[in-house]
Every structure is written in C-alpha cells, then in structure tokens.
Write a protein that holds these residues in place. Structure first.
Motif, PDB file in Angstrom:
ATOM      1  N   ALA B  77      36.406  30.156  50.943  1.00  0.00           N
ATOM      2  CA  ALA B  77      38.018  30.834  50.921  1.00  0.00           C
ATOM      3  C   ALA B  77      38.296  30.674  49.531  1.00  0.00           C
ATOM      4  O   ALA B  77      39.533  31.174  49.195  1.00  0.00           O
ATOM      5  CB  ALA B  77      38.859  30.134  51.953  1.00  0.00           C
ATOM      6  N   LYS B  78      37.725  29.922  48.485  1.00  0.00           N
ATOM      7  CA  LYS B  78      38.030  29.575  47.169  1.00  0.00           C
ATOM      8  C   LYS B  78      37.959  31.029  46.327  1.00  0.00           C
ATOM      9  O   LYS B  78      36.899  31.959  46.602  1.00  0.00           O
ATOM     10  CB  LYS B  78      37.098  28.633  46.376  1.00  0.00           C
ATOM     11  N   THR B  79      38.741  31.127  45.304  1.00  0.00           N
ATOM     12  CA  THR B  79      38.639  32.312  44.495  1.00  0.00           C
ATOM     13  C   THR B  79      37.893  31.856  43.162  1.00  0.00           C
ATOM     14  O   THR B  79      37.916  30.903  42.822  1.00  0.00           O
ATOM     15  CB  THR B  79      40.032  33.023  44.199  1.00  0.00           C
ATOM     16  N   SER B  80      37.168  32.823  42.638  1.00  0.00           N
ATOM     17  CA  SER B  80      36.597  32.688  41.279  1.00  0.00           C
ATOM     18  C   SER B  80      37.646  32.464  40.075  1.00  0.00           C
ATOM     19  O   SER B  80      37.455  31.807  39.158  1.00  0.00           O
ATOM     20  CB  SER B  80      35.584  33.689  41.050  1.00  0.00           C
ATOM     21  N   THR B  81      38.740  33.215  40.165  1.00  0.00           N
ATOM     22  CA  THR B  81      39.701  32.982  39.069  1.00  0.00           C
ATOM     23  C   THR B  81      40.417  31.915  39.117  1.00  0.00           C
ATOM     24  O   THR B  81      40.298  31.037  40.029  1.00  0.00           O
ATOM     25  CB  THR B  81      40.707  34.224  39.365  1.00  0.00           C
ATOM     26  N   SER B  82      40.860  31.467  37.931  1.00  0.00           N
ATOM     27  CA  SER B  82      41.612  30.151  37.813  1.00  0.00           C
ATOM     28  C   SER B  82      42.970  30.379  38.547  1.00  0.00           C
ATOM     29  O   SER B  82      43.387  29.219  39.011  1.00  0.00           O
ATOM     30  CB  SER B  82      41.655  30.053  36.271  1.00  0.00           C
TER      31      SER B  82
END
Lengths: 96, 96
Positions: B77-82
């Motif tokens: 569920a994590k996004t790659s963007t900061s």
DNA sequence: TGTTCATATCAAAATACATTCATGTCAATA
DNA sequence: TATTGACATGAATGTATTTTGATATGAACA
C-alpha cells in the motif's frame, strides 16, 4: 461545492461503484445523462440521484442542452497531471 | 489482501474519519494500538474493529510485540513517491 | 397548448455500515 | 499457574446510504 466537506466524506462520494463509473466516463469526455445508461445499467432515477450527489459535492457540473443535460467534471476537480485523476482538495486520486 | 476488492470498496475503506486518521498516523510511523488512542478518542474495541477492516483490506499489517501489537502501512500500500500517499492498486491517493 | 422526451425529485423500503457492550485470547510476570 | 495488561471478537443495536417506484419539471414540437 455547497459546503466544506471533510476528506472522509469526499472519499465517501467516490466510494460507490456507480459514481466511480460515472466519473471515469466523464474523465474521458463530457456526457449527456442518457449516454451513461448503456454501461451503467441502472434505473434512470437512480442515475439521476447519483449525479445529484456528485453535483452537490462539486465534483461535476451540469448544463442544460435542449431536452438533455450535459455533465462534465468540475474544473476544480480536475488534476493538473495528464494522468486520469480527481482532485478532491484534501487529496488527489490518480487512476491507472 | 484476503480477496480482490473493487476500487469502490477499497475507497469505502478509506472513506471513514477514523480509518483515515489511523492511516495518516501510520504514514508518519508505525504505531502500537494504544498509541492511536490519544488523537482518536474512541473506544478500544471500536479502534480494534477499524484496524481489522484495514488489515483485511491489506492496507496495514500487524505484528505482535510483547503485550502490544505494532501496526504499519502494508508494503503493497506504500507509494513510491516521497509525498504522503496510499496505493490501493486500482488508484493512488496523494495527500497534501 | 397538449403531448412527449429527458431528467429530477420525493418518500418509502431495503441494505450496508458503524458503534457499543460483553466476553475471549494471548503474552508477560508475580 | 493465577493474574493482569493489551488487544480482538461477536452479537445486538443504531445510523446512514442506496435503491425503488411514483410523480414532477422543463424543453421541444406537433
């Protein structure tokens, strides 16, 4: 947008099969109410009801066009990126 | 994720004040159940119910840590963007 | 102006979801 | 191993949302 809504209540508006489908279609292009029918396969009055919810949330706009009504994504709900998305103010949704 | 969920039902999971607050806290850092209490101000059992919904949707993971249980955002569920965001698979939510 | 087409509204019924409360489990430790 | 702390579960209740069905409105056109 009639009144300021919390992020969770804005998300609630997208969290419905029918309304999400409507928005997806509108992200492609503006449509008259009768044009949604084919893919959605729901009663006219139900469609109208969902459109009202989207309208009142400020996510879409409507404009009479002769006997029909033309719906579009509201300018404020559009995203700047080229990808398909919806800007809720509190957050941005990007679809694949 | 127990079963594949539609985009609208995944959004439905985020479309709740409490669950959104939980996720926002977890985007900052992993937390033990008791650590949510202060900001959420809800009953222990209700918090637990909401955590279960998030767990079963595959949005968070839990891990026993002695007497407590540590919750984290699920890797998928994590996004790659900061930027702060949640990846639902069907779409990505980015918060301001 | 009466009829029809396209859409909207309203209230009632159906369904889904959140909350509460009582109780259960599991790990630590006395 | 009995107790306590931390969390989870289940059933019942309350509340909100969706769906339906009947009716209303507004534009076009005979």
């Amino acid at each position: 947008m009639r009144q300021k809504k919390s992020c969770s209540s804005l998300l609630k508006i997208l969290a419905d099969k029918t309304r999400l489908a409507i928005l997806e279609q509108l992200m492609e292009q503006s449509k008259h109410v009768s044009d949604f029918g084919a893919e959605l396969q729901i009663e006219q009055s139900l469609l109208s009801h969902h459109l009202k919810i989207l309208r009142e949330a400020g996510l879409v706009t409507s404009k009479r066009d002769g006997k029909s009504v033309l719906y579009s994504i509201a300018p404020e709900a559009k995203t700047s990126t080229s990808k398909k998305g919806v800007n809720l103010g509190c957050c941005i949704l990007s679809f694949n």
